[in-house]
Design a protein around this motif. Structure first.
Motif, mmCIF file in Angstrom:
data_model
loop_
_atom_site.group_PDB
_atom_site.id
_atom_site.type_symbol
_atom_site.label_atom_id
_atom_site.label_comp_id
_atom_site.label_asym_id
_atom_site.label_seq_id
_atom_site.Cartn_x
_atom_site.Cartn_y
_atom_site.Cartn_z
ATOM 1 N N UNK A 200 0.783 -1.437 -0.218
ATOM 2 C CA UNK A 200 0.106 -0.109 0.048
ATOM 3 C C UNK A 200 1.019 0.815 0.171
ATOM 4 N N UNK A 201 0.841 2.589 -0.791
ATOM 5 C CA UNK A 201 1.404 3.434 -0.593
ATOM 6 C C UNK A 201 0.366 4.355 0.212
ATOM 7 N N UNK A 202 1.478 4.865 1.114
ATOM 8 C CA UNK A 202 0.696 6.687 1.669
ATOM 9 C C UNK A 202 1.385 7.362 0.723
ATOM 10 N N UNK A 203 1.737 8.030 -0.095
ATOM 11 C CA UNK A 203 2.096 9.191 0.122
ATOM 12 C C UNK A 203 3.184 9.465 1.138
ATOM 13 N N UNK A 204 3.038 10.990 1.546
ATOM 14 C CA UNK A 204 3.836 11.851 2.424
ATOM 15 C C UNK A 204 2.439 12.306 3.548
ATOM 16 N N UNK A 205 1.274 11.400 3.624
ATOM 17 C CA UNK A 205 0.407 11.685 4.998
ATOM 18 C C UNK A 205 0.983 11.455 5.835
ATOM 19 N N UNK A 206 2.027 10.637 6.437
ATOM 20 C CA UNK A 206 2.607 9.597 7.178
ATOM 21 C C UNK A 206 3.636 9.966 7.673
ATOM 22 N N UNK A 207 3.804 11.287 8.122
ATOM 23 C CA UNK A 207 5.730 11.797 8.454
ATOM 24 C C UNK A 207 5.900 11.090 9.500
ATOM 25 N N UNK A 208 7.764 10.485 9.705
ATOM 26 C CA UNK A 208 7.523 9.924 10.935
ATOM 27 C C UNK A 208 8.296 11.390 11.988
ATOM 28 N N UNK A 209 9.189 12.900 10.650
ATOM 29 C CA UNK A 209 9.858 13.001 11.623
ATOM 30 C C UNK A 209 9.133 14.910 11.417
ATOM 31 N N UNK A 210 9.177 15.248 11.904
ATOM 32 C CA UNK A 210 8.888 16.915 12.136
ATOM 33 C C UNK A 210 8.293 17.824 11.070
ATOM 34 N N UNK A 211 10.171 17.360 10.125
ATOM 35 C CA UNK A 211 9.360 18.279 8.990
ATOM 36 C C UNK A 211 8.854 16.759 7.438
ATOM 37 N N UNK A 212 9.028 15.962 8.241
ATOM 38 C CA UNK A 212 8.604 15.483 7.220
ATOM 39 C C UNK A 212 9.606 15.132 5.524
ATOM 40 N N UNK A 213 10.786 15.579 6.079
ATOM 41 C CA UNK A 213 11.628 15.723 4.961
ATOM 42 C C UNK A 213 12.658 14.935 4.913
ATOM 43 N N UNK A 214 13.038 13.828 5.644
ATOM 44 C CA UNK A 214 14.300 12.941 6.300
ATOM 45 C C UNK A 214 14.195 11.847 5.840
ATOM 46 N N UNK A 215 15.236 11.289 6.258
ATOM 47 C CA UNK A 215 15.859 9.704 5.588
ATOM 48 C C UNK A 215 14.454 9.010 6.637
ATOM 49 N N UNK A 216 14.308 9.409 7.673
ATOM 50 C CA UNK A 216 13.060 8.257 7.898
ATOM 51 C C UNK A 216 11.587 8.372 7.325
ATOM 52 N N UNK A 217 11.338 9.880 7.024
ATOM 53 C CA UNK A 217 10.370 10.140 6.085
ATOM 54 C C UNK A 217 10.383 8.523 4.804
ATOM 55 N N UNK A 218 11.057 8.647 3.992
ATOM 56 C CA UNK A 218 11.176 7.839 3.381
ATOM 57 C C UNK A 218 11.829 6.149 3.870
ATOM 58 N N UNK A 219 10.491 5.921 3.937
ATOM 59 C CA UNK A 219 10.667 4.609 4.502
ATOM 60 C C UNK A 219 9.676 3.431 3.993
ATOM 61 N N UNK A 220 9.668 2.021 5.018
ATOM 62 C CA UNK A 220 8.199 1.125 4.673
ATOM 63 C C UNK A 220 7.949 0.934 6.357
ATOM 64 N N UNK A 221 7.089 0.554 6.453
ATOM 65 C CA UNK A 221 6.430 0.244 7.324
ATOM 66 C C UNK A 221 5.553 -1.242 7.488
ATOM 67 N N UNK A 222 5.868 -2.280 8.410
ATOM 68 C CA UNK A 222 4.770 -2.971 7.629
ATOM 69 C C UNK A 222 3.991 -3.260 9.341
ATOM 70 N N UNK A 223 2.285 -3.775 8.907
ATOM 71 C CA UNK A 223 1.510 -4.150 9.834
ATOM 72 C C UNK A 223 0.836 -5.931 9.698
ATOM 73 N N UNK A 224 1.548 -6.718 10.927
ATOM 74 C CA UNK A 224 0.763 -8.075 11.162
ATOM 75 C C UNK A 224 -0.957 -7.950 11.138
ATOM 76 N N UNK A 225 -0.944 -8.560 10.527
ATOM 77 C CA UNK A 225 -3.338 -8.671 10.154
ATOM 78 C C UNK A 225 -3.330 -10.128 10.877
#
Length: 225
Positions: A200-225
């Motif tokens: 699933x692609x969420x675009x830039x709608x869920x930033x991890x950093x305050x600015x939303x412009x860091x390496x942490x924002x270029x990422x993939x997260x995995x959710x267990x279902x």
């Protein structure tokens, strides 16, 4: 006459050498056949969602192992369907079926997964779906963890991008989905069934950093279902 006797002596020697060369060629040919059959059969078993199955060849005859009891017939059919295989036999004890996961198992897996990704995020090169060195290493560790999960556990792979001033929301969503698919494909390559992984692609709608412009924002997260 001495010359004739020498020629007569050389004839059996030539036959021995010729026979040895022929035997060597036959051995090398058989070895190549077994290697080719093994590689193609393993690919077929993975494609049939039997990645844990093992296979060995004696000539064109296959021995299959580590297959769940309820999948042994299907594994044999898959192997017999590979061009060049003459016979196939499932050997050894059936592989143990993975137990189905309850809610607590899924929660525990999610906690461990979140801890891993917090320590080693799956990151990407700016504006691309190309994993960084760290991202590649992290995906490998995630795959090791998830392949051991019970068969009824599924995973959502969520892709994210960093914010860009004046950026295109649709382009951001597309890139984030490409990132998710890169990771999802690697998990499938590691042996997780394709129908257990959703990108699933969420675009830039869920930033991890305050600015939303860091390496942490270029990422993939995995959710267990």
């Amino acid at each position: 006459m001495p010359g004739a006797r020498r020629l007569l002596w050389l004839i059996p020697l030539a036959l021995v050498v010729t026979g040895g060369l022929a035997a060597g060629a036959t051995f090398l040919g058989a070895d190549r056949i077994e290697s080719d059959l093994t590689a193609r059969t393993r690919d077929a078993l993975v494609a049939a969602e039997l990645p844990s199955a093992t296979v060995a060849f004696d000539g064109r005859d296959a021995s299959i192992g580590n297959v769940p009891a309820d999948q042994r017939g299907r594994a044999r059919s898959v192997v017999l369907g590979v061009a060049g295989v003459r016979t196939a036999e499932v050997t050894g004890q059936p592989a143990e079926q993975a137990p189905e996961a309850g809610g607590h198992v899924k929660r525990d897996l999610q906690v461990r997964l979140d801890q891993l990704l917090a320590a080693e995020p799956i990151t990407f090169q700016p504006d691309t779906a190309e994993l960084t060195v760290q991202g590649t290493r992290s995906v490998s560790r995630v795959a090791d963890m998830l392949t051991a999960a019970p068969a009824n556990v599924t995973f959502e792979v969520g892709g994210h991008v960093a914010r860009v001033p004046g950026g295109d929301p649709e382009g951001a969503r597309t890139l984030s989905e490409e990132r998710a698919r890169v990771v999802a494909n690697k998990l499938v390559e590691a042996g997780i069934a394709e129908d257990r992984v959703r990108a699933v692609g969420y675009g830039d709608t869920r930033p991890r950093s305050e600015s939303g412009t860091t390496d942490l924002d270029r990422r993939v997260e995995i959710t267990v279902r």
